[in-house]
Design a protein around this motif. Structure first.
Motif, PDB file in Angstrom:
ATOM      1  N   GLY A  58      12.540  -7.374   7.009  1.00 33.28           N
ATOM      2  CA  GLY A  58      12.485  -6.015   7.519  1.00 33.28           C
ATOM      3  C   GLY A  58      11.184  -5.665   8.204  1.00 33.28           C
ATOM      4  N   LEU A  59      10.419  -6.683   8.588  1.00 32.65           N
ATOM      5  CA  LEU A  59       9.146  -6.465   9.250  1.00 32.65           C
ATOM      6  C   LEU A  59       9.292  -6.687  10.756  1.00 32.65           C
ATOM      7  N   ASP A  60       8.412  -6.074  11.505  1.00 37.65           N
ATOM      8  CA  ASP A  60       8.458  -6.136  12.962  1.00 37.65           C
ATOM      9  C   ASP A  60       7.603  -7.306  13.436  1.00 37.65           C
ATOM     10  N   LYS A  61       8.245  -8.379  13.894  1.00 38.67           N
ATOM     11  CA  LYS A  61       7.491  -9.571  14.278  1.00 38.67           C
ATOM     12  C   LYS A  61       6.620  -9.334  15.514  1.00 38.67           C
ATOM     13  N   SER A  62       6.900  -8.277  16.260  1.00 38.25           N
ATOM     14  CA  SER A  62       6.049  -7.978  17.412  1.00 38.25           C
ATOM     15  C   SER A  62       4.647  -7.534  16.988  1.00 38.25           C
ATOM     16  N   LEU A  63       4.495  -7.186  15.715  1.00 38.75           N
ATOM     17  CA  LEU A  63       3.186  -6.793  15.193  1.00 38.75           C
ATOM     18  C   LEU A  63       2.342  -7.982  14.758  1.00 38.75           C
ATOM     19  N   LEU A  64       2.919  -9.175  14.844  1.00 39.08           N
ATOM     20  CA  LEU A  64       2.201 -10.381  14.454  1.00 39.08           C
ATOM     21  C   LEU A  64       1.120 -10.676  15.489  1.00 39.08           C
ATOM     22  N   LYS A  65      -0.141 -10.633  15.047  1.00 39.11           N
ATOM     23  CA  LYS A  65      -1.254 -10.731  15.997  1.00 39.11           C
ATOM     24  C   LYS A  65      -2.201 -11.893  15.721  1.00 39.11           C
ATOM     25  N   ILE A  66      -2.307 -12.332  14.465  1.00 43.85           N
ATOM     26  CA  ILE A  66      -3.342 -13.292  14.094  1.00 43.85           C
ATOM     27  C   ILE A  66      -2.732 -14.388  13.225  1.00 43.85           C
ATOM     28  N   LEU A  67      -3.209 -15.602  13.415  1.00 42.15           N
ATOM     29  CA  LEU A  67      -2.863 -16.701  12.523  1.00 42.15           C
ATOM     30  C   LEU A  67      -4.157 -17.344  12.041  1.00 42.15           C
ATOM     31  N   VAL A  68      -4.342 -17.332  10.750  1.00 37.88           N
ATOM     32  CA  VAL A  68      -5.545 -17.898  10.145  1.00 37.88           C
ATOM     33  C   VAL A  68      -5.223 -19.293   9.628  1.00 37.88           C
ATOM     34  N   ALA A  69      -5.865 -20.299  10.198  1.00 37.51           N
ATOM     35  CA  ALA A  69      -5.679 -21.682   9.756  1.00 37.51           C
ATOM     36  C   ALA A  69      -6.703 -21.991   8.671  1.00 37.51           C
ATOM     37  N   THR A  70      -6.220 -22.321   7.487  1.00 38.19           N
ATOM     38  CA  THR A  70      -7.143 -22.544   6.373  1.00 38.19           C
ATOM     39  C   THR A  70      -7.915 -23.847   6.511  1.00 38.19           C
ATOM     40  N   HIS A  71      -7.310 -24.859   7.130  1.00 37.74           N
ATOM     41  CA  HIS A  71      -8.010 -26.112   7.422  1.00 37.74           C
ATOM     42  C   HIS A  71      -7.165 -26.911   8.402  1.00 37.74           C
TER      43      HIS A  71
END
Length: 227
Positions: A58-71
């Motif tokens: 139920g979340l808006d994927k258009s709001l996806l802005k950042i991807l944090v790569a842990t390693h």
């Protein structure tokens, strides 16, 4: 296969061995209301499933802005190219740039999976022991936790009175070819224990809570590797 699900207020699991592909790391989502962020990307074959799972929650994927790569291991960064192409900003620590942006195969550990990694440019280069990333009205605090790799980070977020720690590869393993250092790892684990997290979102074995289970999980590996 399992389903994507809510872990606690503002935090979800949207990918992982039981949800998308057995070769994926666990992929988590942080909901900052006006923005969403992913923690890690999986091996790369499940990116569309991850996006669909966001919608299923139920979340808006258009709001996806950042991807944090842990390693920089490929089971965590293999999907970066896909997400980068959709417009996400990629963040990682400067000590992981040779893997994430440089694509050095001994650092990405791609031979373990038989998959070729496509390097990506990094938009947010984290430096030092602690750096913050704003995700809408929340803050991801990215703690440098070397050991498994030289520049691995363990982000955490305080949301609704709950501290959630993304400790992706607490369990190891260690290999000198990708720069593992058990002494540094031990110090990193002590730093994580000091955070007194209520929930641990681990990279391959799922979610641990409450705080006593988080502490117990980390201490189990400290005993195993420091005998």
């Amino acid at each position: 296969m399992g389903k994507p699900h809510k872990i606690c207020e503002r935090v979800y699991m949207v990918g992982g061995p039981e949800i998308t592909d057995g070769r994926d790391c666990c992929v988590y989502l942080v909901d900052g209301a006006s923005e969403l962020a992913l923690v890690d990307a999986g091996l790369g074959y499940s990116c569309e499933k991850i996006m669909n799972n966001i919608e299923k929650l139920g979340l808006d994927k258009s709001l996806l802005k950042i991807l944090v790569a842990t390693h920089g291991h490929i089971d965590h960064i293999g999907g970066l190219g896909y997400f980068k192409d959709t417009g996400l900003k990629v963040a990682c620590h400067e000590l992981e740039l040779n893997a994430v942006a440089g694509g050095r195969p001994e650092l990405t550990a791609e031979r373990y999976y038989g998959v070729k990694y496509r390097p990506v440019s990094v938009d947010i280069v984290l430096k030092g022991e602690l750096q913050e990333i704003a995700v809408g009205d929340l803050t991801l605090r990215c703690v440098l936790t070397p050991g498994h790799t030289p520049g691995g980070i363990s982000p955490y977020v305080d949301a609704g009175g709950t501290r959630v720690l993304f400790g992706q590869d607490i369990h190891g393993p260690f290999d000198s070819s990708w720069g593992s250092d058990r002494k540094k790892w031990k110090n990193s684990m002590q730093s994580l224990l000091a955070l007194k997290a209520d929930i641990l979102c681990e990279g391959h074995y799922g979610v641990y809570q409450p705080a006593g289970e988080v502490k117990g999980y980390i201490e189990t590996y400290l005993r195993r590797y420091t005998r």
